[in-house]
Design a protein around this motif. Structure first.
Motif, PDB file in Angstrom:
ATOM      1  N   LYS A   1      43.580  58.419  36.220  1.00 11.78           N
ATOM      2  CA  LYS A   1      42.161  57.793  35.148  1.00 11.78           C
ATOM      3  C   LYS A   1      41.315  57.402  35.771  1.00 11.78           C
ATOM      4  O   LYS A   1      40.351  57.043  35.480  1.00 11.78           O
ATOM      5  N   HIS A   2      40.855  56.187  36.978  1.00  9.76           N
ATOM      6  CA  HIS A   2      40.251  55.599  37.922  1.00  9.76           C
ATOM      7  C   HIS A   2      39.765  54.608  36.253  1.00  9.76           C
ATOM      8  O   HIS A   2      39.273  54.820  36.145  1.00  9.76           O
ATOM      9  N   SER A   3      40.990  53.916  35.662  1.00  7.68           N
ATOM     10  CA  SER A   3      40.387  52.813  35.056  1.00  7.68           C
ATOM     11  C   SER A   3      41.364  51.816  35.039  1.00  7.68           C
ATOM     12  O   SER A   3      41.643  51.140  35.877  1.00  7.68           O
ATOM     13  N   GLY A   4      40.632  50.725  34.488  1.00  7.66           N
ATOM     14  CA  GLY A   4      41.414  49.343  34.271  1.00  7.66           C
ATOM     15  C   GLY A   4      40.731  48.439  35.158  1.00  7.66           C
ATOM     16  O   GLY A   4      41.431  47.016  35.509  1.00  7.66           O
ATOM     17  N   ALA A   5      39.242  48.448  36.248  1.00  3.33           N
ATOM     18  CA  ALA A   5      39.213  47.629  36.820  1.00  3.33           C
ATOM     19  C   ALA A   5      37.920  46.516  35.777  1.00  3.33           C
ATOM     20  O   ALA A   5      37.910  46.447  35.759  1.00  3.33           O
ATOM     21  N   GLY A   6      38.845  45.702  37.203  1.00  5.47           N
ATOM     22  CA  GLY A   6      37.967  44.541  36.755  1.00  5.47           C
ATOM     23  C   GLY A   6      38.739  43.183  36.304  1.00  5.47           C
ATOM     24  O   GLY A   6      38.869  42.165  35.796  1.00  5.47           O
ATOM     25  N   ARG A   7      40.121  43.509  35.533  1.00  5.34           N
ATOM     26  CA  ARG A   7      41.021  42.738  35.021  1.00  5.34           C
ATOM     27  C   ARG A   7      41.728  41.857  36.614  1.00  5.34           C
ATOM     28  O   ARG A   7      42.462  42.942  37.145  1.00  5.34           O
ATOM     29  N   LEU A   8      41.886  40.741  37.018  1.00  4.29           N
ATOM     30  CA  LEU A   8      42.781  39.960  37.327  1.00  4.29           C
ATOM     31  C   LEU A   8      44.602  40.510  37.562  1.00  4.29           C
ATOM     32  O   LEU A   8      44.847  40.491  36.539  1.00  4.29           O
ATOM     33  N   ARG A   9      44.465  41.607  38.621  1.00  5.68           N
ATOM     34  CA  ARG A   9      46.392  42.130  38.666  1.00  5.68           C
ATOM     35  C   ARG A   9      46.531  41.295  40.032  1.00  5.68           C
ATOM     36  O   ARG A   9      46.044  41.195  40.544  1.00  5.68           O
ATOM     37  N   LYS A  10      47.986  41.070  40.056  1.00  9.01           N
ATOM     38  CA  LYS A  10      48.485  40.924  41.174  1.00  9.01           C
ATOM     39  C   LYS A  10      49.860  41.058  41.777  1.00  9.01           C
ATOM     40  O   LYS A  10      50.333  42.895  41.078  1.00  9.01           O
ATOM     41  N   THR A  11      50.560  42.085  42.466  1.00 10.23           N
ATOM     42  CA  THR A  11      51.202  42.795  43.272  1.00 10.23           C
ATOM     43  C   THR A  11      51.950  42.429  44.753  1.00 10.23           C
ATOM     44  O   THR A  11      51.083  41.793  45.151  1.00 10.23           O
ATOM     45  N   ARG A  12      53.153  42.777  44.695  1.00  6.64           N
ATOM     46  CA  ARG A  12      53.932  42.177  46.023  1.00  6.64           C
ATOM     47  C   ARG A  12      53.882  43.539  46.773  1.00  6.64           C
ATOM     48  O   ARG A  12      54.390  44.410  46.548  1.00  6.64           O
ATOM     49  N   VAL A  13      53.542  43.452  48.216  1.00  5.59           N
ATOM     50  CA  VAL A  13      53.589  43.929  49.535  1.00  5.59           C
ATOM     51  C   VAL A  13      54.425  42.870  50.010  1.00  5.59           C
ATOM     52  O   VAL A  13      55.135  42.384  50.320  1.00  5.59           O
ATOM     53  N   ARG A  14      54.646  44.227  51.127  1.00  6.23           N
ATOM     54  CA  ARG A  14      55.981  43.743  52.397  1.00  6.23           C
ATOM     55  C   ARG A  14      55.427  44.294  53.816  1.00  6.23           C
ATOM     56  O   ARG A  14      54.853  44.663  53.848  1.00  6.23           O
ATOM     57  N   ILE A  15      55.199  43.183  54.819  1.00  7.30           N
ATOM     58  CA  ILE A  15      54.780  43.455  55.907  1.00  7.30           C
ATOM     59  C   ILE A  15      55.617  44.812  56.482  1.00  7.30           C
ATOM     60  O   ILE A  15      56.348  44.519  57.025  1.00  7.30           O
ATOM     61  N   ILE A  16      54.422  45.703  56.967  1.00  5.43           N
ATOM     62  CA  ILE A  16      55.616  47.088  57.728  1.00  5.43           C
ATOM     63  C   ILE A  16      54.634  46.620  59.487  1.00  5.43           C
ATOM     64  O   ILE A  16      56.029  46.980  60.473  1.00  5.43           O
ATOM     65  N   ASP A  17      53.634  46.395  59.730  1.00  8.19           N
ATOM     66  CA  ASP A  17      53.417  46.233  60.870  1.00  8.19           C
ATOM     67  C   ASP A  17      52.487  44.671  61.229  1.00  8.19           C
ATOM     68  O   ASP A  17      51.250  45.119  60.421  1.00  8.19           O
ATOM     69  N   PRO A  18      52.493  44.143  60.902  1.00 10.18           N
ATOM     70  CA  PRO A  18      51.820  42.457  61.301  1.00 10.18           C
ATOM     71  C   PRO A  18      50.808  43.104  62.493  1.00 10.18           C
ATOM     72  O   PRO A  18      50.149  41.983  62.514  1.00 10.18           O
ATOM     73  N   LYS A  19      50.576  44.023  63.224  1.00  6.14           N
ATOM     74  CA  LYS A  19      49.221  44.533  63.983  1.00  6.14           C
ATOM     75  C   LYS A  19      48.453  44.717  62.834  1.00  6.14           C
ATOM     76  O   LYS A  19      47.721  45.499  63.773  1.00  6.14           O
TER      77      LYS A  19
END
Length: 184
Positions: free
Chosen positions: A163-181
């Motif tokens: 829907k391309h909605s929700g911009a402006g609210r501070l959010r966080k997400t957890r990610v894993r490094i796939i390629d440090p380069k």
């Protein structure tokens, strides 16, 4: 995840950017709450022009300097401010005017390539942020980021990519490094 690697995320925070109404790379995540602490070092970079409003994420490195993405400032800084707080678009309007921006020369030669390396910029603020807002604590890594390391990224991006909605609210997400380069 160690506290040291958690703090490194601040350097990555400046890359969480979007144009309001445009497609964005940050979708979903959990809403940041006051007790997370990271909201005191992450700010919204907002530019208002005749074309509309552009929203990017920046990280405070000092009380008067923030790190963001080069593509966020390449059209200039006229009408650009930082906004502090959990809700950049409809929350309290605590703003500081951006007075200068620096972009590495290599960004001009590397942008829009397969690897957008160099998409980094510093912005200078008209005056220092007031407490409780403060620069991100600098991390001392015992080792470089490795494949499989977990990081928490924070940004003001979309919460719903369809829907391309929700911009402006501070959010966080957890990610894993796939390629440090860094490869896409």
């Amino acid at each position: 995840m160690t506290k040291k690697k958690e703090l490194v995320l601040g350097i990555l925070l400046g890359f969480a950017t979007l144009g309001v109404g445009a497609h964005a790379d940050i979708v979903g995540g959990q809403t940041v709450v006051t007790r997370d602490g990271i909201e005191r070092s992450v700010v919204a970079l907002i530019q208002t022009s005749q074309e509309g409003v552009t929203l990017c994420t920046a990280t405070l490195l000092t009380p008067t300097v923030a790190l963001t993405a080069a593509h966020c400032v390449e059209s200039g800084i006229a009408g650009m401010v930082i906004r502090v707080g959990l809700d950049a678009l409809s929350g309290p309007k605590r703003e500081i005017r951006v007075i200068a921006a620096r972009v590495p020369a290599k960004w001009q030669t590397r942008k829009e390539q397969t690897k957008d390396t160099g998409d980094i910029a510093l912005v200078a603020l008209e005056h220092a942020v007031a407490p409780p807002f403060k620069p991100l604590a600098r991390a001392q890594l015992a080792s470089p980021l490795q494949k499989g390391d977990a990081l928490v990224l924070t940004g003001y991006g979309l919460s719903d990519g369809v829907k391309h909605s929700g911009a402006g609210r501070l959010r966080k997400t957890r990610v894993r490094i796939i390629d440090p380069k860094f490869s896409r």
